[in-house]
Design an enzyme around this catalytic site. Structure first.
Site, PDB file in Angstrom:
ATOM      1  N   LYS A  35      28.861   7.147 -10.622  1.00 23.78           N
ATOM      2  CA  LYS A  35      29.583   6.475 -11.721  1.00 23.78           C
ATOM      3  C   LYS A  35      29.397   7.262 -13.010  1.00 23.78           C
ATOM      4  CE  LYS A  35      25.602   3.404 -12.275  1.00 23.78           C
ATOM      5  NZ  LYS A  35      25.076   2.060 -11.963  1.00 23.78           N
ATOM      6  N   TYR A 263      20.186  15.802 -43.954  1.00 23.37           N
ATOM      7  CA  TYR A 263      20.730  14.617 -44.621  1.00 23.37           C
ATOM      8  C   TYR A 263      19.635  13.593 -44.891  1.00 23.37           C
ATOM      9  CZ  TYR A 263      25.540  16.011 -43.557  1.00 23.37           C
ATOM     10  OH  TYR A 263      26.736  16.664 -43.493  1.00 23.37           O
ATOM     11  N   MET A 311      25.939  15.902 -37.227  1.00 25.65           N
ATOM     12  CA  MET A 311      27.003  15.855 -36.224  1.00 25.65           C
ATOM     13  C   MET A 311      27.002  17.096 -35.329  1.00 25.65           C
ATOM     14  SD  MET A 311      31.111  15.392 -36.672  1.00 25.65           S
ATOM     15  CE  MET A 311      31.067  13.774 -37.392  1.00 25.65           C
TER      16      MET A 311
HETATM   17  C1  LIG Z   1      23.985   2.374 -11.044  1.00 21.29           C
HETATM   18  C2  LIG Z   1      23.656   1.647  -9.814  1.00 21.29           C
HETATM   19  C3  LIG Z   1      22.742   2.165  -8.891  1.00 21.29           C
HETATM   20  C4  LIG Z   1      21.946   3.424  -9.154  1.00 21.29           C
HETATM   21  O1  LIG Z   1      20.882   3.114 -10.005  1.00 21.29           O
HETATM   22  P1  LIG Z   1      19.794   4.219 -10.409  1.00 21.29           P
HETATM   23  O2  LIG Z   1      18.789   3.466 -11.197  1.00 21.29           O
HETATM   24  O3  LIG Z   1      20.523   5.214 -11.250  1.00 21.29           O
HETATM   25  O4  LIG Z   1      19.287   4.793  -9.154  1.00 21.29           O
HETATM   26  C5  LIG Z   1      22.546   1.485  -7.714  1.00 21.29           C
HETATM   27  N1  LIG Z   1      23.191   0.323  -7.459  1.00 21.29           N
HETATM   28  C6  LIG Z   1      24.067  -0.220  -8.339  1.00 21.29           C
HETATM   29  C7  LIG Z   1      24.719  -1.495  -8.014  1.00 21.29           C
HETATM   30  C8  LIG Z   1      24.323   0.417  -9.548  1.00 21.29           C
HETATM   31  O5  LIG Z   1      25.186  -0.125 -10.406  1.00 21.29           O
END
Ligand SMILES: *Cc1c(COP(=O)(O)O)cnc(C)c1O
Length: 366
Positions: A35, A263, A311
Site C-alpha cells: 500500500k 528560519y 522547504m
Molecule cells: C498495513 C497493514 C499491514 C502491514 O503492517 P506492517 O506493520 O507494515 O507490517 C498488515 N495488515 C493490514 C491489514 C494492514 O493494513
C-alpha cells in the site's frame, strides 16, 4: 544537472527482507504489503522486489489494477475491501480479493452478485475486530457475518482475518497479543477457512510463540522495507534498508559564537563552527519537525542537523567532518543510518518517513 537529492531503492534488500519474514513463518504464505506506493518505494519496484511473495496486498484500487497491468498474476488483496459497487466490478474484472469488515460491505456484495453474477467467485478476507477498534466485526458478531457471506453463491474462499494493535509488545498492558488471539479463537470457533493474522510485528513474534500464534497467511509490510515495527531495531531483526535517501552539501558556512542558523534563528552557535547546507527539505519529504540533533551522515560520518528544516534545504554541524566541502555526500537515512533513528529523533516512525518521500525526488535502483 538535476538537484543532487535521490532515493535509491535496494531490490536485493527487499528480497532479503521477504526471506526474513518467511524464515519467521516457515509454514505460512506471505502477502507482501505494498500500500501507499509500496511505502514510498514504488509499486513497480515492489512487484520485482517481492516477486517471490504469494500475493500482494494494498488499499488502493488504481494500484491494484496497475499490478495486473504490470503482469502480476498471483493473488491481490485489498486490505480495506470495497467502498462501492463499482469497486466490486473492478474486483471481478481483475480477479482481486478484498477484505470485508462491516455489514454494509456484505450487503453491497449480495446486491452486486444478484445483479451481475461474476464469472469467478470472490475470495474474501473476513475481518474481526479483536481489540484495535478500527475495522472489523466484533467476535460475537463474527459468526453471523460469516454465515451471511457464506450464503452468497458467488463467494469462494473465506479467510479469517484480524489485525494486532500491539504486536511489537506481546504483553501490552491494555490489549495484549494473547488477548487478541484469545478473542480471535473465540470468534472463529468452528468456522472453517485459513487464518491471516500477522503484520510485521506479529511475524517477529511467531518463532517465540509456536502453536499459540499460527497464521496461514502473514501480512508483512514495514519489515520488507527494512524498518522496524517496534520492539527491537531493524538490525537486531536482521533487516536491511530498502531505501537510501541521499543528497550532497551545496553550501558551507563558517560561523562564530552567537551566530544563528536558519528560519526563526532557532540554532545559536556556542563557538566557531562549520555548517553544511544540504539539498533536502520538507518538500522532499524530510520531516520539518526534526529538531536540532537529528542524526545525519556527511561523508559517512554521523553528525546532527541544526536549526529548522526549510522547504528545500537543511543545515548540519560539520564539526566531526572537517574535510567536508560542497559536493560531499550526505545520507538522510538508509545505508549507514537507520530510518528509525531519524524517525525517533523527529518524534515519528519510519513508516511515515518512507511514505512521505516526495514525487520530486528522483528514484534510482541498485
Ligand atoms: C498495513 C497493514 C499491514 C502491514 O503492517 P506492517 O506493520 O507494515 O507490517 C498488515 N495488515 C493490514 C491489514 C494492514 O493494513
Amino acid at each position: 544537472m538535476p538537484r543532487p537529492i535521490t532515493a535509491t531503492v535496494h531490490l536485493a534488500a527487499m528480497r532479503h527482507n521477504l526471506e526474513r519474514a518467511r524464515a519467521c513463518a516457515p509454514g505460512s504464505k506471505a502477502w507482501a504489503v505494498v500500500k501507499a506506493n509500496a511505502y514510498g518505494h514504488g509499486l513497480e519496484r515492489a512487484l520485482r522486489g517481492f516477486a517471490a511473495a504469494d500475493g500482494l496486498a494494498l488499499i488502493e484500487f488504481d494500484n491494484a489494477v496497475r499490478l495486473r497491468e504490470l503482469g502480476w498474476s498471483k493473488p491481490v488483496l485489498l486490505l480495506e475491501g470495497w467502498f462501492d459497487a463499482a469497486d466490486l466490478a473492478t474486483m471481478a474484472r481483475h480477479d482481486l480479493n478484498g477484505a470485508a469488515h462491516c455489514m454494509e460491505q456484505i450487503a453491497l456484495l449480495e446486491d452486486y452478485c444478484a445483479r451481475t453474477p461474476p464469472a469467478r467467485p470472490f475470495n474474501v478476507h473476513l475481518k474481526m475486530n479483536t481489540g484495535m477498534n478500527r475495522l472489523g466485526f466484533k467476535p460475537e458478531q463474527f459468526g453471523a457475518a460469516f454465515a451471511r457471506l457464506r450464503a452468497i453463491a458467488h463467494v469462494g474462499e473465506i479467510t479469517l482475518m484480524t489485525h494486532f494493535a500491539n504486536a511489537d509488545e506481546a504483553h501490552h498492558p491494555c490489549v495484549s497479543l494473547h488477548e487478541q488471539l484469545r478473542r480471535f479463537d473465540e470468534g472463529t470457533a468452528g468456522l472453517p477457512g485459513p487464518r491471516s493474522v500477522a503484520n510485521s510485528a506479529g511475524v517477529f513474534q511467531m518463532p517465540g510463540m509456536g502453536e499459540a500464534l499460527v497464521s496461514d497467511w502473514i501480512r508483512p509490510g514495514i519489515m520488507l522495507y527494512g524498518g522496524t515495527p517496534g520492539g527491537r531495531t531493524a538490525a537486531d531483526y536482521g533487516l536491511r534498508p530498502a531505501m537510501t535517501l541521499a543528497s550532497t552539501l551545496i553550501g558551507v558556512q563558517d560561523i562564530k559564537a552567537g551566530d544563528f542558523v536558519g528560519y526563526g534563528s532557532r540554532f545559536e552557535a556556542e563557538g566557531a563552527m562549520r555548517i553544511g547546507v544540504v539539498a533536502c527539505g520538507y518538500a522532499d519529504g524530510y520531516p520539518r519537525h526534526a529538531p536540532t540533533g537529528t542524526p545525519i551522515l556527511v561523508d559517512g560520518v554521523r553528525t546532527r542537523t541544526v536549526g529548522r528544516v526549510s522547504m528545500d534545504m537543511l543545515a548540519v554541524d560539520l564539526t566531526p567532518v572537517p574535510q567536508a566541502r560542497v559536493g560531499s555526500r550526505v545520507v538522510l537515512w538508509g545505508e549507514g543510518l537507520p530510518i528509525d533513528d531519524v524517525a525517533t529523533a523527529a518524534g515519528t516512525i519510519g513508516y511515515e518517513l518512507m511514505c512521505a518521500v516526495a514525487p520530486r525526488v528522483p528514484v534510482l535502483e541498485d
